[in-house]
Design an enzyme around this catalytic site. Structure first.
Site, short mmCIF file in Angstrom:
data_model
loop_
_atom_site.label_atom_id
_atom_site.label_comp_id
_atom_site.label_asym_id
_atom_site.label_seq_id
_atom_site.Cartn_x
_atom_site.Cartn_y
_atom_site.Cartn_z
N ASP A 55 -40.01 -24.90 55.93
CA ASP A 55 -39.89 -26.27 55.43
C ASP A 55 -41.09 -27.09 55.88
O ASP A 55 -41.39 -27.18 57.07
CB ASP A 55 -38.62 -26.92 56.01
CG ASP A 55 -38.44 -28.34 55.50
OD1 ASP A 55 -37.99 -28.50 54.36
OD2 ASP A 55 -38.78 -29.29 56.24
N TYR A 60 -46.15 -34.38 56.35
CA TYR A 60 -46.38 -33.76 57.67
C TYR A 60 -47.86 -33.43 57.89
O TYR A 60 -48.27 -33.09 59.00
CB TYR A 60 -45.56 -32.47 57.85
CG TYR A 60 -44.07 -32.62 57.73
CD1 TYR A 60 -43.48 -33.88 57.69
CD2 TYR A 60 -43.24 -31.51 57.66
CE1 TYR A 60 -42.10 -34.02 57.56
CE2 TYR A 60 -41.86 -31.64 57.54
CZ TYR A 60 -41.31 -32.91 57.49
OH TYR A 60 -39.95 -33.03 57.37
N LYS A 85 -42.14 -31.41 50.25
CA LYS A 85 -41.57 -32.68 49.79
C LYS A 85 -42.68 -33.63 49.36
O LYS A 85 -43.75 -33.63 49.97
CB LYS A 85 -40.77 -33.36 50.92
CG LYS A 85 -39.89 -32.40 51.71
CD LYS A 85 -39.17 -33.05 52.87
CE LYS A 85 -38.54 -32.01 53.76
NZ LYS A 85 -39.40 -31.51 54.85
N HIS A 120 -38.79 -36.97 49.30
CA HIS A 120 -38.55 -37.06 50.75
C HIS A 120 -37.52 -38.13 51.09
O HIS A 120 -36.75 -37.99 52.03
CB HIS A 120 -39.87 -37.34 51.46
CG HIS A 120 -39.93 -36.81 52.84
ND1 HIS A 120 -41.04 -36.28 53.40
CD2 HIS A 120 -39.00 -36.73 53.81
CE1 HIS A 120 -40.81 -35.89 54.63
NE2 HIS A 120 -39.56 -36.16 54.91
N ASN A 151 -32.66 -37.20 52.39
CA ASN A 151 -32.27 -38.52 52.91
C ASN A 151 -31.58 -39.36 51.85
O ASN A 151 -31.66 -40.60 51.90
CB ASN A 151 -33.48 -39.27 53.47
CG ASN A 151 -34.10 -38.54 54.65
OD1 ASN A 151 -33.41 -38.26 55.63
ND2 ASN A 151 -35.37 -38.19 54.56
N SER A 199 -33.05 -31.64 61.67
CA SER A 199 -32.81 -31.99 63.07
C SER A 199 -31.51 -31.36 63.59
O SER A 199 -30.66 -32.04 64.17
CB SER A 199 -32.76 -33.52 63.27
OG SER A 199 -33.95 -34.11 62.82
N LEU A 201 -30.95 -29.69 66.07
CA LEU A 201 -30.81 -29.81 67.52
C LEU A 201 -30.88 -31.28 67.94
O LEU A 201 -31.08 -31.59 69.12
CB LEU A 201 -31.90 -28.99 68.22
CG LEU A 201 -31.93 -27.52 67.79
CD1 LEU A 201 -33.13 -26.79 68.38
CD2 LEU A 201 -30.63 -26.82 68.18
#
Ligand SMILES: NC(=O)c1ccc[n+]([C@@H]2O[C@H](COP(=O)([O-])OP(=O)(O)OC[C@H]3O[C@@H](n4cnc5c(N)ncnc54)[C@H](OP(=O)(O)O)[C@@H]3O)[C@@H](O)[C@H]2O)c1
Length: 317
Positions: A55, A60, A85, A120, A151, A199, A201
């Site tokens: 991903d 990024y 994205k 995104h 999102n 996310s 974690l």
């Protein structure tokens, strides 16, 4: 499509989910926030360990290194699932800009097609049907196999599913042991939409959790491994943990050889996380601030937010 992958930890089975007739590796590798000089090594390690789902994102700024790692790995393209994205800014979503931005993603990644292209985040100003129509053109042209979103709120996802000319493959959203996503998950399952948990974690927040550690100790696993396993045991959920540490990259993939019991799953479902975190995420402060500042809320503000009853009440510190 199952394969046995030799790692230097143990032999691990990658598992695949069938979504809209396509097979997607349930466990992927995330690349957000990887330091520039570590992206290539991290993705190379992940591919070596056996991850087959990567991903990344236009935002990024690491697609060139991700692409180099993919190319140098020698893993056949057809064995890989690559998601990227497009930034959700309105101007990126204009027709010609979207076509150019997508070609640029392919160029940077050095790939001929993307398995999955996401918006995104939703800017709230564009016309969703029009944007999704443009994205469907990318599918028709063969540049993109599947399209999806990230999102998106439940209402936004419902609209996307209703108006899109091609199926919405996934909604990639934050989901981990400290967040309840049951409403979103129910809608995704009912509509054959994958929920991609980002996310997983909690950006490191859950790895010290006492309940996850205690459960993990029964299987010789860490809290992080239990957190990932908990997601993978949920129907219709894929996840994409990130790490720059080769030990963690391996450990996070080593989660296929144990099974959480119903009771353990229930205990994890009931975890809530620290109060400050819940106020930020569920009290609506982040969303309200996004409304005021635009989609990217700087981390330093994020950390200092306290909301009460869904209103930003004050900044701490
Ligand atoms: N669509 C979106 O808007 C969006 C937003 C956020 C993230 N994402 C995607 O989701 C991916 C994952 O989410 P994330 O990067 O936010 O965070 P995450 O995967 O929840 O957490 C990463 C953090 O956990 C640590 N970690 C990883 N494995 C560990 C282990 N086994 N034991 C202890 N610590 C461990 C990492 O440190 P070390 O490097 O030291 O291991 C890092 O600090 C991203 O990389 C990105 O691809 C998407």
């Amino acid at each position: 499509m199952q394969e046995s992958i030799q790692t230097d930890v143990q032999t691990t089975e990658q598992t695949y989910l069938t979504v809209q007739g396509a097979e997607v590796p349930a466990l992927g590798f995330g690349t957000y926030h990887l330091p520039d000089d570590q992206v290539y090594d991290a993705v190379s390690t992940a591919l070596d360990v056996g991850y087959r789902h990567i991903d990344t994102a236009m935002g990024y700024d690491n697609e060139i290194d991700v692409g180099r790692a993919i190319r140098d790995s020698g893993v056949p393209r057809e064995d890989l699932w690559v998601t990227t994205k497009l930034l959700g800014y309105r101007e990126v979503l204009f027709h010609d800009n979207m076509m150019d931005a997508t070609r640029n993603r392919l160029e940077q990644l050095d790939l001929e097609y993307l398995d999955l292209l996401l918006i995104h985040w939703w800017d709230g100003a564009s016309d969703m049907a029009t944007v999704l129509e443009y994205m469907s053109e990318l599918v028709e042209e063969g540049l993109v196999r599947h399209i999806g979103v990230s999102n998106f709120s439940l209402e936004e996802l419902q609209e996307a599913v209703r108006v899109s000319p091609v199926p919405i493959f996934t909604n990639q959203i934050e989901y981990h042991a400290y967040l309840d996503r049951s409403e979103m998950l129910a809608f995704c399952r009912a509509n054959d939409v994958l929920l991609t948990a980002y996310s997983p974690l909690g950006q490191g927040l859950v790895v010290g959790d006492a309940v996850l550690s205690e459960i993990g100790a029964r299987y010789g696993k860490t809290a992080a491994q239990v957190a990932i396993r908990w997601l993978l045991q949920q129907e219709g959920v894929s996840t994409i943990p990130r790490s720059a540490n080769p030990k963690h990259i391996r450990a996070n993939f080593d989660v296929m050889d144990f099974e959480l019991t119903r009771d353990e799953i229930r205990r994890i479902d009931e975890l809530e996380g620290p109060l400050m975190y819940r106020l930020n995420r569920e009290g609506g402060a982040i969303y309200e601030l996004r409304g005021a500042l635009g989609p990217v809320v700087p981390d330093f503000l994020r950390e200092r937010l306290v909301s009460v009853g869904g209103r930003v009440a004050r900044l701490v510190g």
